[in-house]
Scaffold this motif. Structure first.
Motif, PDB file in Angstrom:
ATOM      1  N   TRP A 134     -21.175  53.981   1.391  1.00 46.48           N
ATOM      2  CA  TRP A 134     -22.406  53.839   2.168  1.00 46.48           C
ATOM      3  C   TRP A 134     -22.461  54.859   3.298  1.00 46.48           C
ATOM      4  N   LEU A 135     -21.312  55.120   3.917  1.00 43.45           N
ATOM      5  CA  LEU A 135     -21.266  56.122   4.984  1.00 43.45           C
ATOM      6  C   LEU A 135     -21.588  57.507   4.444  1.00 43.45           C
ATOM      7  N   LEU A 136     -21.017  57.833   3.298  1.00 51.64           N
ATOM      8  CA  LEU A 136     -21.290  59.131   2.688  1.00 51.64           C
ATOM      9  C   LEU A 136     -22.758  59.229   2.259  1.00 51.64           C
ATOM     10  N   ALA A 137     -23.305  58.114   1.751  1.00 53.00           N
ATOM     11  CA  ALA A 137     -24.712  58.109   1.358  1.00 53.00           C
ATOM     12  C   ALA A 137     -25.618  58.301   2.579  1.00 53.00           C
ATOM     13  N   SER A 138     -25.243  57.684   3.691  1.00 50.88           N
ATOM     14  CA  SER A 138     -26.043  57.851   4.911  1.00 50.88           C
ATOM     15  C   SER A 138     -25.999  59.294   5.396  1.00 50.88           C
TER      16      SER A 138
END
Length: 298
Positions: A134-138
């Motif tokens: 999720w962090l990488l997607a953000s």
């Protein structure tokens, strides 16, 4: 909790002082006559180098504070570095603060004190391995916003998009730092997805902020960035990472958070002290002009 609070305070002081030192360095370099030897340019730029070093110290201090303190407290403390910049601008750059800005300074101090008294210390709740993705997607979302803001022909609208992107990027750095677990040996950080997410957010945020400043007013850019990077991580921390306040202190914490954020936004135009000044020392016009510069505190 005391060490965490000291880390948050040190981060605010370091970031605020760094901005002023960088402005002094740029001012001195701009005042050099053409043909100045490189040694003279290096000497003139020393304050800027010291400012960059303080930026690094501020970052490490904020990461250390996030090990034990909620995001809403640490991010508010980091945003309050504009108050440090405002005070130092008076001492170092001869800037004059108006009555409204003095009130904003007092509000920031009161708000931070309230947050420190209401926040509950503790490590973040680990939401699971999917959090890294999720962090990488953000970070990918921030990258898209940077592209959209850059190619937008409406410079004002583009600066708003880029300001929000910068705020999300800096906020992502805080969230990643809150989740980051230091392994043994330390070199394993290089294989941790949270580390790469932190780096990606930091790079994207820095680029987005610089591009936003090139397209919009410093006051608007700084205010939007500060608001986004403070509010969004605070919500993520409370909803997903277990950040909490002491029993019965919720309303006081909300009031303190709003007061701190409002004071920081009010002081946003003091976030970028003047790097160059066409007026001679002591000139009233210089002392009453709001400082603006294109350098970022983080």
């Amino acid at each position: 909790m005391t060490l965490g609070l000291l880390g948050a305070l040190l981060a605010a002081l370091a970031y605020g002082a760094a901005t002023v030192l960088q402005a002094v360095g740029v001012r001195r370099a701009a005042a050099l006559p053409p043909g100045t030897p490189w040694r003279g340019r290096v000497r003139a730029g020393r304050p800027y180098a010291v400012g960059l070093a303080l930026d690094g110290i501020g970052f490490l201090a904020s990461v250390a504070a996030l090990r034990t303190l909620p995001l809403f407290l640490v991010e508010s403390a980091v945003a309050s570095s504009v108050a440090v910049t405002a005070v130092l601008s008076v001492v170092v750059l001869g800037v004059r603060l108006g009555a409204a800005e003095v009130v904003a300074l007092l509000v920031v101090v009161a708000g931070l004190t309230g947050l420190a008294l209401t926040a509950a210390a503790g490590p973040a709740v680990q939401p699971g391995p999917g959090a890294t993705w999720w962090l990488l997607a953000s970070a990918a979302v921030v990258a898209v916003l940077v592209v959209v803001g850059t190619i937008d022909h409406d410079r004002r609208r583009g600066s708003v998009v880029l300001s929000v992107a910068a705020g999300l990027g800096f906020g992502g750095v805080g969230v990643a730092a809150r989740l980051l677990e230091v392994p043994t040996p330390v070199w394993r950080l290089a294989t941790d997805g949270a580390t790469w997410a932190l780096v990606a957010h930091a790079v994207l945020a820095t680029v987005a902020y610089a591009l936003a400043l090139a397209r919009g007013r410093v006051t608007t850019v700084a205010a939007l960035t500060f608001a986004t990077e403070t509010v969004v991580p605070a919500l993520v921390g409370v909803i997903l990472l277990g950040d909490r306040v002491g029993p019965g202190r919720g309303p006081a914490a909300v009031l303190a958070f709003v007061a701190t954020l409002g004071g920081c936004v009010a002081l946003a135009r003091r976030a970028e002290p003047t790097a160059t000044d066409p007026h001679p020392p002591g000139d009233e016009a210089r002392r009453q002009t709001a400082p603006q510069d294109a350098s970022r505190q983080r």
